[in-house]
Design an enzyme around this catalytic site. Structure first.
Site, short mmCIF file in Angstrom:
data_model
loop_
_atom_site.label_atom_id
_atom_site.label_comp_id
_atom_site.label_asym_id
_atom_site.label_seq_id
_atom_site.Cartn_x
_atom_site.Cartn_y
_atom_site.Cartn_z
N LYS A 23 16.49 3.25 1.60
CA LYS A 23 17.53 2.59 0.69
C LYS A 23 19.00 2.25 1.33
CE LYS A 23 14.88 3.50 -3.57
NZ LYS A 23 15.00 3.96 -4.87
N ASP A 43 17.18 0.49 -10.25
CA ASP A 43 16.91 1.56 -10.83
C ASP A 43 17.58 2.08 -12.25
OD1 ASP A 43 14.69 2.30 -9.36
OD2 ASP A 43 15.81 3.48 -7.95
P1 NAP Z 1 15.51 12.76 -4.38
O1 NAP Z 1 16.75 11.93 -3.89
O2 NAP Z 1 14.73 13.76 -3.41
O3 NAP Z 1 16.45 13.87 -5.24
C1 NAP Z 1 15.62 14.98 -6.00
C2 NAP Z 1 16.64 16.02 -6.60
O4 NAP Z 1 15.95 17.02 -7.03
C3 NAP Z 1 17.78 16.69 -5.71
O5 NAP Z 1 19.00 16.97 -6.35
C4 NAP Z 1 16.84 17.85 -5.42
O6 NAP Z 1 17.76 18.93 -5.03
C5 NAP Z 1 16.61 18.38 -6.73
N1 NAP Z 1 15.37 19.20 -6.70
C6 NAP Z 1 14.09 19.24 -5.78
N2 NAP Z 1 13.56 20.35 -6.03
C7 NAP Z 1 14.14 21.09 -7.14
C8 NAP Z 1 13.74 22.05 -7.77
N3 NAP Z 1 12.74 22.91 -7.54
N4 NAP Z 1 14.52 22.55 -8.65
C9 NAP Z 1 15.79 21.92 -8.90
N5 NAP Z 1 16.22 20.67 -8.36
C10 NAP Z 1 15.17 20.16 -7.46
O7 NAP Z 1 14.73 12.27 -5.40
P2 NAP Z 1 14.83 11.09 -6.38
O8 NAP Z 1 14.27 9.70 -5.47
O9 NAP Z 1 16.18 10.82 -6.76
O10 NAP Z 1 13.51 11.07 -7.59
C11 NAP Z 1 13.83 12.17 -8.32
C12 NAP Z 1 12.65 12.32 -9.24
O11 NAP Z 1 12.92 10.95 -10.15
C13 NAP Z 1 11.30 11.92 -8.89
O12 NAP Z 1 10.57 12.73 -9.61
C14 NAP Z 1 10.91 10.89 -8.95
O13 NAP Z 1 9.49 10.59 -8.90
C15 NAP Z 1 11.53 10.34 -10.12
N6 NAP Z 1 11.89 8.93 -9.98
C16 NAP Z 1 11.23 7.83 -11.12
C17 NAP Z 1 11.62 6.68 -10.95
C18 NAP Z 1 11.02 5.81 -12.28
O14 NAP Z 1 11.02 4.58 -12.05
N7 NAP Z 1 10.43 6.34 -13.11
C19 NAP Z 1 12.31 6.00 -10.06
C20 NAP Z 1 12.98 6.94 -9.10
C21 NAP Z 1 12.71 8.23 -9.08
P3 NAP Z 1 17.79 19.26 -3.37
O15 NAP Z 1 18.78 18.35 -2.76
O16 NAP Z 1 18.58 20.73 -3.51
O17 NAP Z 1 16.39 19.20 -2.89
#
Ligand code: NAP
Length: 275
Positions: free
Chosen positions: A70, A107
């Site tokens: 991205k 998004d």
């Molecule tokens: P990302 O960039 O990897 O960010 C994930 C975030 O969650 C980071 O701040 C990470 O912290 C934190 N995290 C990971 N494991 C954790 C834990 N055990 N406890 C507390 N915090 C934790 O991922 P993303 O792309 O933003 O996606 C995040 C979520 O949104 C995912 O579940 C994804 O499937 C969902 N999502 C859904 C849609 C939709 O259309 N519905 C679209 C996009 C994303 P660290 O940096 O410390 O690891």
């Protein structure tokens, strides 16, 4: 039937094999009666710019962009929408006439549309965003733009601070989240806790009547935190709506037509139920 006239759109990512985007888009193109097809390309990290150049050279309609491309896609696009520019992140590339590339991020708007569809408006409300990754930033920026007071909290204080500074919203320590959640109108889980990480992102009894818990996770359809929030009297919104609406915005950008939300949602829900 694919012919010499068939237009092609695609998603690039790595991994990409489990992406629901081909199902969502192809369901939309079918419902709209378009001679279009949408495929998935597994593009390794570092090759996003080459993939975008190829899309322009081949005359693709556009690309959906997912992890890990991205930020690289944002750097390669010739023009960015204000949303993509603000986030330095692109999930939608449109190949413009002449081959110039426009980058957008759908998004955040997809998130707002999914909330509106569920009867909620964040304007004037307090929104607590759990997590500081790409989805958290997109959601926080969209809520701020929509007139909400947004706080980002994440387990790494530095990540929360950086995300909040980039968008111009507040940040708070991770340990403070139960109290912040109690005072928020909307709590959004933008972490994988409840999906790949078991458990709940908040103590299960944190939310109650008059509050909305929004889960970005769409598989499972109901996470443990959604069940706990609903049991406490809060309203809950799952992640499928955002998934459908961010793709619907791409369909609208590329086709100029209203996206057929029903067939898109059915295609995604059917595939998720089979997982
Ligand atoms: P990302 O960039 O990897 O960010 C994930 C975030 O969650 C980071 O701040 C990470 O912290 C934190 N995290 C990971 N494991 C954790 C834990 N055990 N406890 C507390 N915090 C934790 O991922 P993303 O792309 O933003 O996606 C995040 C979520 O949104 C995912 O579940 C994804 O499937 C969902 N999502 C859904 C849609 C939709 O259309 N519905 C679209 C996009 C994303 P660290 O940096 O410390 O690891």
């Amino acid at each position: 039937m694919i012919s010499a006239a068939t237009r092609v759109a695609a998603v690039i990512g790595d991994p990409v094999r489990h992406s629901l985007s081909p199902l969502l888009h192809n369901a939309a193109y079918r419902a709209l009666g378009l001679d279009w097809v949408y495929v998935a390309f597994e593009v390794p990290a570092g090759r996003a710019a080459a993939a975008l150049d190829a899309a322009a050279a081949l005359g693709l309609v556009g690309l959906s962009v997912t992890m890990p491309h991205k930020a690289d896609a944002a750097r390669r696009c010739d023009v960015l929408t204000p949303e993509a520019d603000r986030l330095a992140s692109v999930n939608t590339v449109t190949v413009l006439p002449g081959g110039r590339l426009e980058g957008d991020s759908t998004d955040g708007e997809g998130f707002l549309r999914s909330l509106r569809e569920a009867g909620h408006d964040v304007a004037g409300g307090r929104v607590l965003v759990l997590g500081a990754g790409g989805a958290a930033r997109a959601v926080a920026a969209a809520c701020e733009r929509a007139g909400a007071a947004v706080t980002i909290t994440a387990r790494r204080a530095g990540a929360a601070r950086a995300a909040a500074a980039a968008i111009g919203v507040d940040h708070a320590p991770w340990d403070a989240r139960p109290g912040l959640a109690a005072a928020a109108a909307f709590v959004v889980n933008a972490t994988p806790v409840g999906m790949s990480v078991p458990g709940t992102p908040l103590p299960p009894d944190s939310l109650g009547a008059g509050q909305v818990y929004v889960e970005l996770i769409y598989h499972p359809a109901e996470t443990a935190m959604m069940a706990a929030a609903a049991a406490g009297g809060a309203q809950v919104v799952g992640g499928l709506g955002m998934l459908v609406h961010q793709a619907a915005l791409q369909v609208e950008r590329w086709t100029g037509l209203a996206a057929p939300l029903g067939p898109m949602r059915e295609a995604a829900a059917r595939a998720l139920a089979a997982r």
